[in-house]
Design an enzyme around this catalytic site. Structure first.
Site, short mmCIF file in Angstrom:
data_model
loop_
_atom_site.label_atom_id
_atom_site.label_comp_id
_atom_site.label_asym_id
_atom_site.label_seq_id
_atom_site.Cartn_x
_atom_site.Cartn_y
_atom_site.Cartn_z
CE1 TYR A 33 -3.91 2.13 1.08
CE2 TYR A 33 -2.80 2.71 1.98
CZ TYR A 33 -3.72 3.60 1.72
OH TYR A 33 -5.02 3.70 1.89
CE LYS A 50 -3.66 4.68 -1.53
NZ LYS A 50 -4.58 5.42 -2.59
P1 NAD Z 1 -13.44 2.62 1.09
O1 NAD Z 1 -12.93 0.86 1.15
O2 NAD Z 1 -14.38 2.82 2.23
O3 NAD Z 1 -13.82 3.00 -0.29
C1 NAD Z 1 -13.51 2.52 -1.75
C2 NAD Z 1 -13.97 2.99 -2.65
O4 NAD Z 1 -13.00 2.27 -3.59
C3 NAD Z 1 -15.14 1.84 -3.20
O5 NAD Z 1 -15.84 2.51 -3.34
C4 NAD Z 1 -14.93 0.46 -3.25
O6 NAD Z 1 -15.96 -0.27 -4.44
C5 NAD Z 1 -13.53 1.16 -4.83
N1 NAD Z 1 -12.77 0.09 -5.46
C6 NAD Z 1 -11.81 -0.72 -4.46
N2 NAD Z 1 -11.39 -0.69 -5.59
C7 NAD Z 1 -11.97 -0.89 -6.71
C8 NAD Z 1 -11.95 -1.21 -8.07
N3 NAD Z 1 -11.35 -3.01 -8.14
N4 NAD Z 1 -12.33 -0.58 -9.18
C9 NAD Z 1 -13.41 -0.45 -8.77
N5 NAD Z 1 -13.93 0.24 -7.36
C10 NAD Z 1 -13.02 -0.07 -6.59
O7 NAD Z 1 -11.58 3.23 1.36
P2 NAD Z 1 -12.07 4.98 2.09
O8 NAD Z 1 -11.61 5.19 2.92
O9 NAD Z 1 -13.58 5.52 1.21
O10 NAD Z 1 -10.78 5.44 0.79
C11 NAD Z 1 -10.26 5.76 -0.38
C12 NAD Z 1 -9.26 6.23 -1.28
O11 NAD Z 1 -8.61 7.17 0.18
C13 NAD Z 1 -8.60 5.34 -0.86
O12 NAD Z 1 -7.24 5.05 -2.09
C14 NAD Z 1 -7.85 4.28 0.49
O13 NAD Z 1 -6.15 4.44 0.10
C15 NAD Z 1 -7.52 6.41 1.10
N6 NAD Z 1 -6.78 6.43 2.04
C16 NAD Z 1 -8.39 6.05 2.92
C17 NAD Z 1 -7.45 6.35 4.29
C18 NAD Z 1 -8.23 6.06 5.34
O14 NAD Z 1 -8.26 6.85 6.34
N7 NAD Z 1 -9.87 5.81 5.36
C19 NAD Z 1 -6.72 7.08 4.68
C20 NAD Z 1 -5.34 7.24 3.27
C21 NAD Z 1 -6.02 6.94 2.24
#
Ligand code: NAD
Length: 256
Positions: free
Chosen positions: A163, A167
């Site tokens: 990851y 990133k």
């Molecule tokens: P989440 O798991 O709640 O949502 C992820 C979204 O991506 C969902 O809509 C899922 O259906 C979609 N997805 C996953 N794989 C997919 C694929 N192969 N094709 C199409 N859609 C796909 O995650 P989140 O927490 O909302 O995170 C969103 C982004 O933010 C991600 O890139 C994550 O790495 C990043 N992020 C999140 C956090 C956190 O604390 N939540 C922190 C840093 C970065």
């Protein structure tokens, strides 16, 4: 003088991947709202039902949205979905590469499959989407690309080699796109969330969440709206001089 969308700017078309829930959903809602510039948002994820629900909610609030089902890990399907969205709307102005997964494990135990799956979904997909979107953006001589990274990509995180590498890779990809396409009116930036309360982080034990909160200057965990607000600015008409940047929205955790 600053232009406003209702005066001279056409309705911008934005694609948000991973829009079915969490951060992506909040970004899509924001971009479709007056605070986000009243964009027409193309909602992308793997399953249709949650996207249809979100579309109905956005349209019900007076916004514009359409649905595009695609698995971002399938490069051909992703590129076709982006090309189709651009063709359907006759333009493509904004791309937010938000879809992401985790498959955590310590380096010594991480399988090749878990490494490859996270690199494909979190990094290769962004490259494929940027390449497909850039062609349409160049025609309009305007573009706003935002890649959603993570503070893990800046400072590393034990148990997240795949990851963090994906990133971190987004930073190099984004800066290169910024340099290659800046002269065509296209900006590319990274928004790097810290710890945000979503399904992705829901499973963490309460004591870990408490420990993380203690590391944040603002003394609270992040919300999806904190990230959506940053993306709204970076994709705004006013942000044309902001490119190649990494904006950490992390409550002061890293300050880098
Ligand atoms: P989440 O798991 O709640 O949502 C992820 C979204 O991506 C969902 O809509 C899922 O259906 C979609 N997805 C996953 N794989 C997919 C694929 N192969 N094709 C199409 N859609 C796909 O995650 P989140 O927490 O909302 O995170 C969103 C982004 O933010 C991600 O890139 C994550 O790495 C990043 N992020 C999140 C956090 C956190 O604390 N939540 C922190 C840093 C970065």
């Amino acid at each position: 003088m600053t232009q406003t969308p209702t005066e001279t700017v056409p309705t911008r078309v934005a694609i948000v991947t991973g829009a079915s829930r969490g951060i992506g959903r909040a970004i899509a809602q924001r971009l479709a709202s007056p605070a986000g510039g009243l964009r027409h948002v193309v909602l992308m994820a793997r399953s249709e039902a949650p996207l249809k629900d979100l579309q109905a909610q956005i349209v019900g609030s007076g916004g514009k949205a359409s649905v595009a089902v695609a698995d971002v890990a399938d490069s051909k399907a992703l590129a076709s979905a982006i090309e189709k969205a651009a063709a359907d709307h006759g333009r493509l102005d904004i791309l937010v590469n938000n879809a992401g997964i985790t498959k955590d494990g310590l380096v010594l135990r991480m399988s090749d499959e878990d490494w490859a799956a996270v690199i494909q979904t979190n990094l290769t997909s962004a490259f494929v989407a940027c390449r497909a979107a850039a062609r349409a953006m160049m025609k309009g001589r305007f573009g706003r690309i935002v890649n959603i990274s993570s503070t893990s990509g800046l400072v590393g995180n034990a148990g997240q080699a795949n990851y963090a590498a994906a990133k971190a890779g987004l930073l190099g990809l984004t800066k290169t796109i910024a340099r290659e396409l800046g002269g065509k009116g296209i900006t590319a930036n990274v928004v790097a969330p810290g710890f945000i309360q979503t399904d992705m982080t829901e499973h963490l034990p309460a004591d870990i969440k408490e420990k993380i909160t203690g590391m944040l200057a603002v003394g609270r965990l992040g919300t999806v709206d904190d990230i959506a607000a940053a993306v709204a600015y970076v994709t705004s008409e006013d942000a044309g001089f902001l490119t190649g940047q990494t904006i950490c929205v992390d409550g002061g955790m890293t300050m880098c």
